[in-house]
Design an enzyme around this catalytic site. Structure first.
Site, PDB file in Angstrom:
ATOM      1  N   ASP A  30      15.308 -25.408  36.956  1.00  0.00           N
ATOM      2  CA  ASP A  30      16.083 -26.597  36.598  1.00  0.00           C
ATOM      3  C   ASP A  30      17.314 -26.652  37.485  1.00  0.00           C
ATOM      4  O   ASP A  30      17.940 -25.622  37.740  1.00  0.00           O
ATOM      5  CB  ASP A  30      16.479 -26.544  35.115  1.00  0.00           C
ATOM      6  CG  ASP A  30      16.775 -27.930  34.575  1.00  0.00           C
ATOM      7  OD1 ASP A  30      15.999 -28.408  33.717  1.00  0.00           O
ATOM      8  OD2 ASP A  30      17.768 -28.547  35.026  1.00  0.00           O
ATOM      9  N   GLU A 152       0.646 -34.965  29.621  1.00  0.00           N
ATOM     10  CA  GLU A 152       0.812 -34.297  28.326  1.00  0.00           C
ATOM     11  C   GLU A 152       0.745 -35.334  27.212  1.00  0.00           C
ATOM     12  O   GLU A 152       1.067 -36.483  27.417  1.00  0.00           O
ATOM     13  CB  GLU A 152       2.133 -33.521  28.288  1.00  0.00           C
ATOM     14  CG  GLU A 152       3.375 -34.331  28.648  1.00  0.00           C
ATOM     15  CD  GLU A 152       3.851 -35.276  27.587  1.00  0.00           C
ATOM     16  OE1 GLU A 152       3.581 -34.984  26.412  1.00  0.00           O
ATOM     17  OE2 GLU A 152       4.458 -36.304  27.925  1.00  0.00           O
ATOM     18  N   ARG A 155       3.942 -34.648  21.061  1.00  0.00           N
ATOM     19  CA  ARG A 155       4.895 -35.459  20.311  1.00  0.00           C
ATOM     20  C   ARG A 155       6.123 -34.620  20.042  1.00  0.00           C
ATOM     21  O   ARG A 155       6.003 -33.438  19.711  1.00  0.00           O
ATOM     22  CB  ARG A 155       4.305 -35.862  18.951  1.00  0.00           C
ATOM     23  CG  ARG A 155       3.157 -36.812  19.043  1.00  0.00           C
ATOM     24  CD  ARG A 155       2.376 -36.821  17.756  1.00  0.00           C
ATOM     25  NE  ARG A 155       1.685 -35.552  17.539  1.00  0.00           N
ATOM     26  CZ  ARG A 155       0.942 -35.262  16.471  1.00  0.00           C
ATOM     27  NH1 ARG A 155       0.833 -36.121  15.497  1.00  0.00           N
ATOM     28  NH2 ARG A 155       0.335 -34.096  16.362  1.00  0.00           N
ATOM     29  N   PHE A 253      -0.551 -44.170  12.724  1.00  0.00           N
ATOM     30  CA  PHE A 253       0.233 -45.101  13.560  1.00  0.00           C
ATOM     31  C   PHE A 253       0.098 -46.553  13.108  1.00  0.00           C
ATOM     32  O   PHE A 253       0.067 -47.465  13.905  1.00  0.00           O
ATOM     33  CB  PHE A 253      -0.110 -44.917  15.050  1.00  0.00           C
ATOM     34  CG  PHE A 253       0.677 -43.760  15.623  1.00  0.00           C
ATOM     35  CD1 PHE A 253       0.437 -42.477  15.180  1.00  0.00           C
ATOM     36  CD2 PHE A 253       1.669 -43.961  16.556  1.00  0.00           C
ATOM     37  CE1 PHE A 253       1.184 -41.410  15.654  1.00  0.00           C
ATOM     38  CE2 PHE A 253       2.430 -42.902  17.039  1.00  0.00           C
ATOM     39  CZ  PHE A 253       2.173 -41.625  16.586  1.00  0.00           C
ATOM     40  N   CYS A 264       9.354 -42.218  25.147  1.00  0.00           N
ATOM     41  CA  CYS A 264       8.040 -42.479  25.732  1.00  0.00           C
ATOM     42  C   CYS A 264       7.567 -43.907  25.518  1.00  0.00           C
ATOM     43  O   CYS A 264       7.413 -44.660  26.488  1.00  0.00           O
ATOM     44  CB  CYS A 264       7.028 -41.498  25.173  1.00  0.00           C
ATOM     45  SG  CYS A 264       7.317 -39.840  25.796  1.00  0.00           S
TER      46      CYS A 264
HETATM   47  C1  UDX Z   1       4.605 -40.159  21.851  1.00  0.00           C
HETATM   48  C2  UDX Z   1       3.097 -39.899  21.771  1.00  0.00           C
HETATM   49  O1  UDX Z   1       2.708 -39.789  20.402  1.00  0.00           O
HETATM   50  C3  UDX Z   1       2.731 -38.635  22.529  1.00  0.00           C
HETATM   51  O2  UDX Z   1       1.327 -38.466  22.516  1.00  0.00           O
HETATM   52  C4  UDX Z   1       3.222 -38.783  23.964  1.00  0.00           C
HETATM   53  O3  UDX Z   1       2.943 -37.634  24.694  1.00  0.00           O
HETATM   54  C5  UDX Z   1       4.709 -39.056  23.984  1.00  0.00           C
HETATM   55  O4  UDX Z   1       4.988 -40.207  23.212  1.00  0.00           O
HETATM   56  P1  UDX Z   1       6.791 -39.222  20.624  1.00  0.00           P
HETATM   57  O5  UDX Z   1       7.581 -40.162  21.481  1.00  0.00           O
HETATM   58  O6  UDX Z   1       7.273 -37.827  20.463  1.00  0.00           O
HETATM   59  O7  UDX Z   1       5.281 -39.101  21.165  1.00  0.00           O
HETATM   60  O8  UDX Z   1       6.752 -39.874  19.180  1.00  0.00           O
HETATM   61  P2  UDX Z   1       5.652 -40.441  18.175  1.00  0.00           P
HETATM   62  O9  UDX Z   1       5.471 -39.489  17.067  1.00  0.00           O
HETATM   63  O10 UDX Z   1       4.448 -40.908  18.866  1.00  0.00           O
HETATM   64  O11 UDX Z   1       6.455 -41.701  17.603  1.00  0.00           O
HETATM   65  C6  UDX Z   1       6.939 -42.721  18.488  1.00  0.00           C
HETATM   66  C7  UDX Z   1       7.691 -43.779  17.717  1.00  0.00           C
HETATM   67  O12 UDX Z   1       6.804 -44.572  16.945  1.00  0.00           O
HETATM   68  C8  UDX Z   1       8.732 -43.240  16.734  1.00  0.00           C
HETATM   69  O13 UDX Z   1       9.912 -44.030  16.839  1.00  0.00           O
HETATM   70  C9  UDX Z   1       8.093 -43.424  15.383  1.00  0.00           C
HETATM   71  O14 UDX Z   1       9.033 -43.593  14.355  1.00  0.00           O
HETATM   72  C10 UDX Z   1       7.303 -44.707  15.623  1.00  0.00           C
HETATM   73  N1  UDX Z   1       6.164 -44.874  14.721  1.00  0.00           N
HETATM   74  C11 UDX Z   1       5.120 -43.990  14.740  1.00  0.00           C
HETATM   75  C12 UDX Z   1       6.119 -45.985  13.872  1.00  0.00           C
HETATM   76  O15 UDX Z   1       7.043 -46.796  13.841  1.00  0.00           O
HETATM   77  N2  UDX Z   1       5.019 -46.143  13.070  1.00  0.00           N
HETATM   78  C13 UDX Z   1       3.978 -45.286  13.070  1.00  0.00           C
HETATM   79  O16 UDX Z   1       3.026 -45.526  12.327  1.00  0.00           O
HETATM   80  C14 UDX Z   1       4.031 -44.172  13.928  1.00  0.00           C
END
Ligand code: UDX
Length: 462
Positions: A30, A152, A155, A253, A264
């Protein structure tokens, strides 16, 4: 195998400690010396369940080390992962400056054959850019450094679990040597039966975009449904439960709420839409996904405004500022964006979060903070539940009711049981479900009835 991981952010650090756990020798590189010092001291620079433990184990076994010196990290590595940040530019495209810097560092310091793996979420076509950069920097290495893609799917909050027990491992490769090295790297996982997809680089890059965009689309679908349910007097949580019972849809989801955030989905949806445009396809569907996401946030804001009439002179308790539970990350957090809209409208916002307050305050200093949900709710005209932390699902509602000025609760994640919230004396507004008025306190109700002509008549009858 000897592995170098460039970038020790969420993806890089989790990858480094997980590969060390699987038996590889890993050096995390890093450019930030402070971060390197923190990591060497065994402290993770962000909150991620299980990470501290794997980091300590990796350091203790000597299988993981950290440095800010590329000359110490790159030579001898058989696999170099590029896990640096790709923040969005003003145009919505991902900035790939750090990816190019990392590539040049590898090209400069590589001594033997190695696979250069893009793991950062990058637009399709980046692998070709990496190959060109290597050829420009060290033409003599062109045949020795093999570029591959290994997106990757981790989450935040479940990153260790997602890495060590993955749904799938996706590897994009163009030559047999790189394919063999990466199969060997992941053998400890494939031997346990985790699915391994080997595709071309372009397919891997597009597959990663497709997964994130599709998940974001599911969330936006649920949020759009929520708006219709509110107008129709239906309950979106029941509608999505019915939908989710169909295995072709599945229940994941589909939670309506404040919309998706984090580092992301918002940037990936936008970047994929831009990329599609560059490739000659107008992905209007993805613009609609992003628009429905914005709409979900503004709908909650409108709900608060409607419940409170004027936002000036109002105090709002915001419970949860992280973009989702089990993380201290507030990047593109819908909760923080909501707080900013409320502040801009003249409200005072007092926030509580189990982990993300320091990051939230650094990003938005006008926010006030409280050490627990009840202190945040003290004197509040409205409580807004923004992040579905387990701790917030177990709120002591009677204690919360005793703290507030007005018993109005906006459950922006449909986390709480409306019956319980109403029984505690709150009026509750969820997302995509009918609002529920607080039952008037029983004693006050009796006094009210007994003071009327009806009450007097009843007394006479008795
Ligand atoms: C996401 C992907 O899930 C992961 O596979 C990828 O590698 C990176 O991006 P992450 O950003 O850690 O992961 O969060 P995730 O758990 O997917 O949730 C993303 C957002 O969606 C959050 O703000 C969460 O609150 C929201 N969300 C999720 C909803 O509003 N409703 C849902 O039903 C699910």
């Amino acid at each position: 195998m000897r592995v170098c991981v460039i970038g020790t952010g969420h993806v890089g650090l989790v990858t480094a400690v997980a590969l060390a756990h699987l038996g590889h020798e890993v050096v995390g590189l890093d450019s930030d010396p402070e971060r390197v010092a923190t990591l060497r001291a065994g402290r993770a620079p962000f909150f991620e369940p299980g990470l501290d433990h794997l980091l300590a184990a990796g350091l203790a076994s000597g299988r993981v080390a950290f440095t800010d010196d590329a000359a110490a990290a790159v030579p001898g590595a058989e696999v170099c992962f590029i896990c640096v940040g790709t923040p969005p530019k003003a145009s919505g495209q991902a900035s790939l400056v750090a990816v190019e810097r990392a590539t040049r560092a590898v090209a400069h310091h590589a001594t033997g054959p190695a696979v250069v793996v893009e793991k950062s979420t990058v637009p399709a076509g980046t692998a070709w850019r990496i190959t060109r950069t290597i050829a420009n920097e060290r033409p003599e290495l062109a045949g020795l450094l093999h570029v591959a893609s290994n997106p990757e799917f981790l989450r935040e909050g479940r990153a260790i679990e997602d890495t060590l027990s993955p749904d799938r491992i996706l590897v994009g490769v163009e030559d047999a040597w790189a394919a063999a090295r990466l199969r060997e790297l992941y053998r400890p996982l494939t031997e346990q039966g985790y699915p391994y997809f080997e595709t071309t680089i372009a397919t891997a890059e597009i597959a990663k975009h497709a997964c994130n965009a599709f998940l974001a689309m599911k969330i936006s679908f649920a949020n759009a449904l929520a708006r219709i349910c509110e107008a129709a007097g239906a309950d979106v949580t029941d509608v999505t439960a019915v939908m989710g019972a169909d295995p072709r849809i599945n229940p994941h989801f589909l939670a309506a709420g404040l919309g998706y955030g984090g580092f992301c989905f918002p940037k990936d949806v936008q970047a994929f839409e831009r990329l599609a445009g560059e490739l000659g396809y107008d992905f209007a569907l993805l613009r609609a996904v992003a628009a429905a996401n914005d709409d979900a946030l503004h709908a909650v804001f409108a709900k608060i405004e409607h419940a409170l009439w004027n936002l000036e002179d109002k105090r709002i308790a915001l419970l949860g500022v992280a973009f989702k539970p089990d993380t201290d990350d507030v990047r593109f957090s819908p909760a923080l964006r909501l707080a900013e809209l409320l502040l801009a409208a003249g409200a005072e916002v007092v926030a509580y979060d189990p982990a993300a307050l320091p990051n939230a305050l650094a990003e938005q200093p006008a926010l006030r903070s409280a050490p627990d949900p009840y202190a945040a709710a003290a004197g509040a005209h409205c409580v807004v539940l923004c992040t579905e932390w387990g701790e917030l699902a177990r709120l002591d509602l009677a204690r919360l009711r005793a703290a507030v000025a007005y018993p109005i609760l906006i459950d922006a994640r449909n986390l709480l049981d409306p019956d319980e919230v109403v029984a505690a004396g709150f009026t509750v507004h969820g997302v995509g479900r009918p609002p529920r008025e607080a039952a008037p306190p029983v004693e006050a109700f009796r006094r009210e009835v007994d003071g009327t002509a009806v009450g007097a008549a009843r007394m006479r009858l008795r």
